[in-house]
Design an enzyme around this catalytic site. Structure first.
Site: not given
Ligand code: SD4
Length: 331
Positions: A88, A190, A208, A218, A241-242
Protein backbone atom coordinates in the site's frame (compact mmCIF):
# COMPACT_ATOMS: atom_id res chain seq x y z
CA UNK A 1 -2.26 32.37 30.69
CA UNK A 2 -3.39 31.50 27.22
CA UNK A 3 -3.48 27.81 26.38
CA UNK A 4 -0.99 28.41 23.58
CA UNK A 5 1.60 29.80 25.94
CA UNK A 6 0.79 27.19 28.51
CA UNK A 7 1.37 24.46 26.02
CA UNK A 8 4.57 26.10 24.91
CA UNK A 9 5.89 26.32 28.45
CA UNK A 10 4.74 22.85 29.35
CA UNK A 11 6.43 21.26 26.44
CA UNK A 12 9.86 22.78 26.39
CA UNK A 13 12.76 20.56 27.12
CA UNK A 14 13.74 16.97 26.85
CA UNK A 15 13.14 13.61 28.44
CA UNK A 16 11.09 13.57 31.58
CA UNK A 17 10.79 17.29 32.15
CA UNK A 18 8.18 18.30 34.72
CA UNK A 19 5.63 20.90 33.78
CA UNK A 20 6.84 24.00 35.64
CA UNK A 21 4.60 25.59 38.28
CA UNK A 22 6.87 27.76 40.38
CA UNK A 23 6.37 31.00 38.46
CA UNK A 24 2.58 30.72 38.14
CA UNK A 25 0.27 33.15 39.98
CA UNK A 26 -2.76 31.78 41.90
CA UNK A 27 -5.10 32.59 39.04
CA UNK A 28 -2.78 30.93 36.62
CA UNK A 29 -2.53 27.95 38.91
CA UNK A 30 -6.27 27.49 39.05
CA UNK A 31 -6.49 27.83 35.27
CA UNK A 32 -3.74 25.29 35.10
CA UNK A 33 -5.74 22.89 37.27
CA UNK A 34 -8.59 23.10 34.81
CA UNK A 35 -6.30 22.10 32.00
CA UNK A 36 -5.96 18.44 31.31
CA UNK A 37 -2.39 18.42 32.52
CA UNK A 38 0.32 15.93 31.98
CA UNK A 39 2.83 16.07 34.78
CA UNK A 40 5.65 14.60 32.83
CA UNK A 41 6.57 14.53 29.20
CA UNK A 42 8.77 11.90 27.75
CA UNK A 43 10.58 12.85 24.58
CA UNK A 44 11.34 11.90 21.95
CA UNK A 45 8.27 10.06 20.70
CA UNK A 46 7.33 8.51 17.37
CA UNK A 47 3.89 7.27 16.34
CA UNK A 48 2.77 5.75 13.06
CA UNK A 49 -0.37 4.34 11.54
CA UNK A 50 -0.66 0.52 11.50
CA UNK A 51 1.78 -2.14 12.60
CA UNK A 52 5.11 -0.80 11.37
CA UNK A 53 7.74 -1.51 14.04
CA UNK A 54 10.63 -1.32 11.59
CA UNK A 55 9.57 2.15 10.47
CA UNK A 56 9.19 3.51 14.00
CA UNK A 57 12.47 1.87 15.04
CA UNK A 58 14.23 3.63 12.16
CA UNK A 59 12.71 6.97 13.15
CA UNK A 60 13.73 6.38 16.77
CA UNK A 61 17.29 5.56 15.69
CA UNK A 62 17.44 8.80 13.70
CA UNK A 63 16.21 10.77 16.74
CA UNK A 64 18.72 9.03 19.01
CA UNK A 65 21.50 10.19 16.71
CA UNK A 66 20.48 13.76 17.50
CA UNK A 67 18.67 14.48 14.25
CA UNK A 68 15.39 16.31 13.90
CA UNK A 69 11.81 15.06 13.92
CA UNK A 70 11.72 15.90 10.20
CA UNK A 71 14.66 13.56 9.46
CA UNK A 72 13.06 10.91 11.65
CA UNK A 73 9.68 10.84 9.90
CA UNK A 74 11.24 10.94 6.44
CA UNK A 75 13.60 8.04 7.09
CA UNK A 76 11.01 6.17 9.13
CA UNK A 77 8.40 6.00 6.38
CA UNK A 78 11.05 5.24 3.75
CA UNK A 79 11.38 1.81 5.38
CA UNK A 80 7.80 1.03 4.36
CA UNK A 81 8.19 2.63 0.93
CA UNK A 82 11.04 0.22 0.16
CA UNK A 83 9.39 -2.89 1.61
CA UNK A 84 8.21 -5.30 -1.12
CA UNK A 85 5.77 -6.88 1.35
CA UNK A 86 3.91 -3.64 1.95
CA UNK A 87 1.51 -3.32 -0.97
CA UNK A 88 0.00 0.00 0.00
CA UNK A 89 3.07 2.22 -0.05
CA UNK A 90 5.93 2.94 -2.49
CA UNK A 91 7.64 -0.01 -4.16
CA UNK A 92 5.17 -2.91 -4.62
CA UNK A 93 2.18 -0.64 -4.08
CA UNK A 94 -1.02 -1.97 -5.64
CA UNK A 95 -1.67 -0.23 -8.97
CA UNK A 96 -4.63 1.71 -10.30
CA UNK A 97 -7.16 -0.11 -12.47
CA UNK A 98 -4.93 0.36 -15.53
CA UNK A 99 -1.97 -1.28 -13.84
CA UNK A 100 0.01 1.87 -12.98
CA UNK A 101 1.53 2.36 -9.55
CA UNK A 102 0.94 6.03 -8.70
CA UNK A 103 2.23 7.45 -5.45
CA UNK A 104 1.15 10.31 -3.18
CA UNK A 105 3.15 11.71 -0.26
CA UNK A 106 3.58 14.81 1.85
CA UNK A 107 5.72 16.07 4.68
CA UNK A 108 5.49 18.97 7.14
CA UNK A 109 8.12 20.49 9.38
CA UNK A 110 8.07 22.44 12.64
CA UNK A 111 7.84 25.76 10.80
CA UNK A 112 4.59 24.79 9.12
CA UNK A 113 6.32 24.26 5.77
CA UNK A 114 4.81 21.61 3.55
CA UNK A 115 5.86 19.71 0.44
CA UNK A 116 3.99 17.10 -1.56
CA UNK A 117 4.03 14.94 -4.64
CA UNK A 118 0.82 13.68 -6.20
CA UNK A 119 0.26 10.93 -8.71
CA UNK A 120 3.98 10.31 -9.19
CA UNK A 121 5.16 7.17 -10.97
CA UNK A 122 8.41 5.14 -11.05
CA UNK A 123 10.10 6.73 -8.03
CA UNK A 124 10.39 4.53 -4.96
CA UNK A 125 10.65 7.23 -2.29
CA UNK A 126 7.97 9.87 -2.84
CA UNK A 127 8.45 11.16 0.71
CA UNK A 128 12.04 12.15 -0.03
CA UNK A 129 10.87 13.92 -3.20
CA UNK A 130 8.15 15.70 -1.19
CA UNK A 131 10.82 16.96 1.20
CA UNK A 132 12.83 18.28 -1.74
CA UNK A 133 9.74 20.03 -3.10
CA UNK A 134 9.40 21.69 0.30
CA UNK A 135 13.04 22.66 0.65
CA UNK A 136 14.33 23.21 -2.88
CA UNK A 137 11.44 24.73 -4.84
CA UNK A 138 9.25 27.81 -4.51
CA UNK A 139 6.19 25.50 -4.66
CA UNK A 140 4.46 23.12 -2.29
CA UNK A 141 2.95 20.52 -4.65
CA UNK A 142 4.28 18.85 -7.78
CA UNK A 143 2.11 16.32 -9.59
CA UNK A 144 2.46 13.56 -12.16
CA UNK A 145 5.11 13.89 -14.85
CA UNK A 146 6.40 17.16 -13.41
CA UNK A 147 6.99 15.52 -10.04
CA UNK A 148 8.83 12.65 -11.67
CA UNK A 149 10.92 14.99 -13.79
CA UNK A 150 11.85 16.98 -10.68
CA UNK A 151 12.77 13.75 -8.88
CA UNK A 152 15.01 12.64 -11.74
CA UNK A 153 16.68 16.05 -11.88
CA UNK A 154 17.24 15.78 -8.12
CA UNK A 155 19.12 12.50 -8.51
CA UNK A 156 16.39 9.91 -7.84
CA UNK A 157 16.35 6.96 -10.17
CA UNK A 158 13.39 5.70 -12.17
CA UNK A 159 12.39 2.09 -11.59
CA UNK A 160 9.46 -0.19 -12.19
CA UNK A 161 7.51 -0.28 -8.92
CA UNK A 162 5.01 -2.97 -9.91
CA UNK A 163 6.19 -6.27 -8.41
CA UNK A 164 5.15 -9.69 -9.70
CA UNK A 165 2.93 -10.18 -6.66
CA UNK A 166 1.13 -6.84 -7.07
CA UNK A 167 0.75 -7.50 -10.80
CA UNK A 168 -0.80 -10.89 -10.06
CA UNK A 169 -3.20 -9.38 -7.52
CA UNK A 170 -4.22 -6.73 -10.04
CA UNK A 171 -4.79 -9.36 -12.74
CA UNK A 172 -6.94 -11.35 -10.33
CA UNK A 173 -8.92 -8.19 -9.52
CA UNK A 174 -9.43 -7.48 -13.24
CA UNK A 175 -11.41 -10.69 -13.65
CA UNK A 176 -14.37 -9.05 -11.93
CA UNK A 177 -13.12 -5.44 -11.92
CA UNK A 178 -15.31 -4.69 -8.94
CA UNK A 179 -14.35 -1.48 -7.23
CA UNK A 180 -14.79 -1.59 -3.49
CA UNK A 181 -12.61 0.10 -0.89
CA UNK A 182 -10.92 -2.60 1.17
CA UNK A 183 -11.12 -2.18 4.94
CA UNK A 184 -7.71 -2.67 6.62
CA UNK A 185 -5.34 -4.01 3.98
CA UNK A 186 -3.24 -6.63 5.80
CA UNK A 187 -2.64 -4.44 8.77
CA UNK A 188 -0.24 -2.06 7.06
CA UNK A 189 -1.86 0.52 4.89
CA UNK A 190 -0.97 4.15 4.16
CA UNK A 191 1.87 5.12 6.47
CA UNK A 192 1.46 8.31 8.40
CA UNK A 193 4.09 9.15 10.99
CA UNK A 194 4.38 11.88 13.60
CA UNK A 195 7.43 12.56 15.75
CA UNK A 196 8.52 14.95 18.46
CA UNK A 197 12.27 15.30 18.86
CA UNK A 198 14.08 16.06 22.07
CA UNK A 199 13.84 19.82 21.36
CA UNK A 200 10.08 19.40 21.50
CA UNK A 201 9.69 20.07 17.77
CA UNK A 202 7.07 18.18 15.77
CA UNK A 203 7.13 16.90 12.17
CA UNK A 204 4.97 14.54 10.16
CA UNK A 205 4.98 12.48 6.97
CA UNK A 206 2.36 10.58 5.03
CA UNK A 207 2.97 8.26 2.07
CA UNK A 208 0.77 5.90 0.06
CA UNK A 209 0.03 4.20 -3.22
CA UNK A 210 -3.57 5.25 -2.60
CA UNK A 211 -6.60 3.06 -2.94
CA UNK A 212 -5.92 -0.17 -4.76
CA UNK A 213 -7.41 -0.26 -8.28
CA UNK A 214 -8.49 3.39 -8.13
CA UNK A 215 -9.45 5.25 -11.28
CA UNK A 216 -6.50 6.56 -13.28
CA UNK A 217 -5.68 10.07 -12.10
CA UNK A 218 -7.28 9.68 -8.69
CA UNK A 219 -5.52 11.37 -5.76
CA UNK A 220 -6.59 10.84 -2.16
CA UNK A 221 -6.14 12.67 1.12
CA UNK A 222 -2.64 11.50 1.97
CA UNK A 223 -0.64 14.20 0.12
CA UNK A 224 -3.08 17.01 0.86
CA UNK A 225 -2.25 19.41 3.66
CA UNK A 226 -4.91 19.41 6.39
CA UNK A 227 -6.49 16.18 5.18
CA UNK A 228 -3.89 13.39 5.24
CA UNK A 229 -1.54 15.34 7.50
CA UNK A 230 -1.32 18.51 9.52
CA UNK A 231 1.30 19.83 11.93
CA UNK A 232 1.22 22.92 14.10
CA UNK A 233 4.37 22.98 16.19
CA UNK A 234 2.67 24.88 19.00
CA UNK A 235 -0.22 22.43 19.29
CA UNK A 236 0.46 19.00 17.79
CA UNK A 237 -0.10 16.95 14.68
CA UNK A 238 -2.48 14.46 13.10
CA UNK A 239 -2.40 11.98 10.26
CA UNK A 240 -5.03 9.86 8.51
CA UNK A 241 -5.44 6.50 6.83
CA UNK A 242 -8.40 4.93 5.09
CA UNK A 243 -10.84 6.14 2.48
CA UNK A 244 -9.29 9.43 1.41
CA UNK A 245 -12.45 10.84 -0.12
CA UNK A 246 -14.09 10.96 3.31
CA UNK A 247 -11.01 12.43 4.99
CA UNK A 248 -10.79 15.12 2.31
CA UNK A 249 -14.44 16.10 2.68
CA UNK A 250 -13.99 16.68 6.41
CA UNK A 251 -10.40 18.04 6.30
CA UNK A 252 -9.71 15.57 9.08
CA UNK A 253 -6.13 16.24 10.18
CA UNK A 254 -6.56 20.01 10.31
CA UNK A 255 -9.78 19.52 12.23
CA UNK A 256 -8.02 17.38 14.84
CA UNK A 257 -5.23 19.91 15.36
CA UNK A 258 -7.75 22.75 15.68
CA UNK A 259 -9.77 20.73 18.21
CA UNK A 260 -6.60 20.18 20.23
CA UNK A 261 -5.96 23.92 20.05
CA UNK A 262 -9.37 24.41 21.66
CA UNK A 263 -8.39 22.12 24.52
CA UNK A 264 -9.42 18.63 23.43
CA UNK A 265 -7.04 15.78 24.11
CA UNK A 266 -5.65 13.98 21.04
CA UNK A 267 -8.02 11.08 21.74
CA UNK A 268 -11.08 13.33 22.04
CA UNK A 269 -10.09 15.13 18.85
CA UNK A 270 -9.71 11.87 16.89
CA UNK A 271 -13.10 10.65 18.12
CA UNK A 272 -14.72 13.93 17.03
CA UNK A 273 -13.10 13.76 13.59
CA UNK A 274 -14.43 10.23 13.06
CA UNK A 275 -17.80 11.52 14.30
CA UNK A 276 -17.85 14.13 11.53
CA UNK A 277 -17.67 11.29 9.00
CA UNK A 278 -20.04 8.74 10.50
CA UNK A 279 -22.68 11.26 11.60
CA UNK A 280 -23.26 12.67 8.14
CA UNK A 281 -26.82 12.12 7.05
CA UNK A 282 -25.88 10.04 4.07
CA UNK A 283 -22.90 8.32 5.62
CA UNK A 284 -22.31 4.78 4.43
CA UNK A 285 -19.50 4.29 6.92
CA UNK A 286 -20.17 0.55 7.23
CA UNK A 287 -18.48 0.15 3.85
CA UNK A 288 -15.19 1.87 4.53
CA UNK A 289 -12.49 2.47 7.10
CA UNK A 290 -10.90 5.71 8.28
CA UNK A 291 -8.37 5.89 11.10
CA UNK A 292 -6.61 8.86 12.68
CA UNK A 293 -3.65 9.23 14.98
CA UNK A 294 -2.77 12.46 16.75
CA UNK A 295 -0.19 13.77 19.13
CA UNK A 296 -0.05 16.96 21.14
CA UNK A 297 2.88 19.05 22.22
CA UNK A 298 3.00 17.29 25.59
CA UNK A 299 3.49 13.92 23.90
CA UNK A 300 -0.04 12.66 24.60
CA UNK A 301 -1.33 10.42 21.85
CA UNK A 302 -4.78 9.66 20.41
CA UNK A 303 -5.91 7.06 17.87
CA UNK A 304 -9.37 6.07 16.74
CA UNK A 305 -11.09 4.56 13.71
CA UNK A 306 -14.49 3.69 12.32
CA UNK A 307 -14.02 -0.10 12.40
CA UNK A 308 -11.95 -2.53 14.40
CA UNK A 309 -8.63 -3.59 12.96
CA UNK A 310 -6.85 -0.24 12.96
CA UNK A 311 -3.73 0.08 15.06
CA UNK A 312 -0.84 2.39 15.65
CA UNK A 313 2.80 1.82 16.49
CA UNK A 314 4.32 3.96 19.21
CA UNK A 315 8.00 4.27 20.11
CA UNK A 316 8.48 6.07 23.39
CA UNK A 317 10.61 5.51 26.50
CA UNK A 318 12.62 2.95 24.54
CA UNK A 319 9.53 0.79 23.93
CA UNK A 320 8.24 0.01 20.42
CA UNK A 321 4.62 -1.13 20.72
CA UNK A 322 1.72 -1.87 18.43
CA UNK A 323 -1.56 -0.72 19.99
CA UNK A 324 -5.04 -1.59 18.78
CA UNK A 325 -7.29 1.42 18.32
CA UNK A 326 -10.72 1.85 19.84
CA UNK A 327 -13.38 2.27 17.18
CA UNK A 328 -16.86 3.60 16.45
CA UNK A 329 -18.71 0.68 14.88
CA UNK A 330 -19.27 -1.79 17.69
CA UNK A 331 -22.21 -3.55 16.01
C1 SD4 B 1 -6.05 7.25 0.06
N1 SD4 B 1 -5.88 7.39 2.43
O1 SD4 B 1 -5.42 7.37 -0.99
C2 SD4 B 1 -5.31 6.76 1.27
C3 SD4 B 1 -5.36 5.29 1.24
C4 SD4 B 1 -5.38 4.58 2.53
O2 SD4 B 1 -6.14 2.85 3.72
O3 SD4 B 1 -5.01 5.08 3.56
N2 SD4 B 1 -5.89 3.41 2.55
O4 SD4 B 1 -7.26 7.46 0.13
Amino acid sequence: MKRRNFVKNAALGSTGILVGTSTLSCAEKSEKQQEKTVSKISLPVVVATWNVPNATAKAWEVLQSGKSALDAVEHGVMIEEADPNNQSVGYAGLPDRDGHVTLDACIMNKDGDYGAVLYMQDIKHPIAVARKVMEDTPHVILAGEGAKQFALESGFKAEDLLTEKSKKDWEAWKVKSEYKPIINIENHDTIGMLAIDSNGDIAGACTTSGLAYKMAGRVGDSPIIGSGLFIDNEIGGAVATGLGEEVLKTVGSFLIVELMRQGRSPQEACVEAIGRIVNKKASNYKDFQVGYIAINKQGEVGYYSIHSGFSMTQFQDGKNENLAADYFNKT
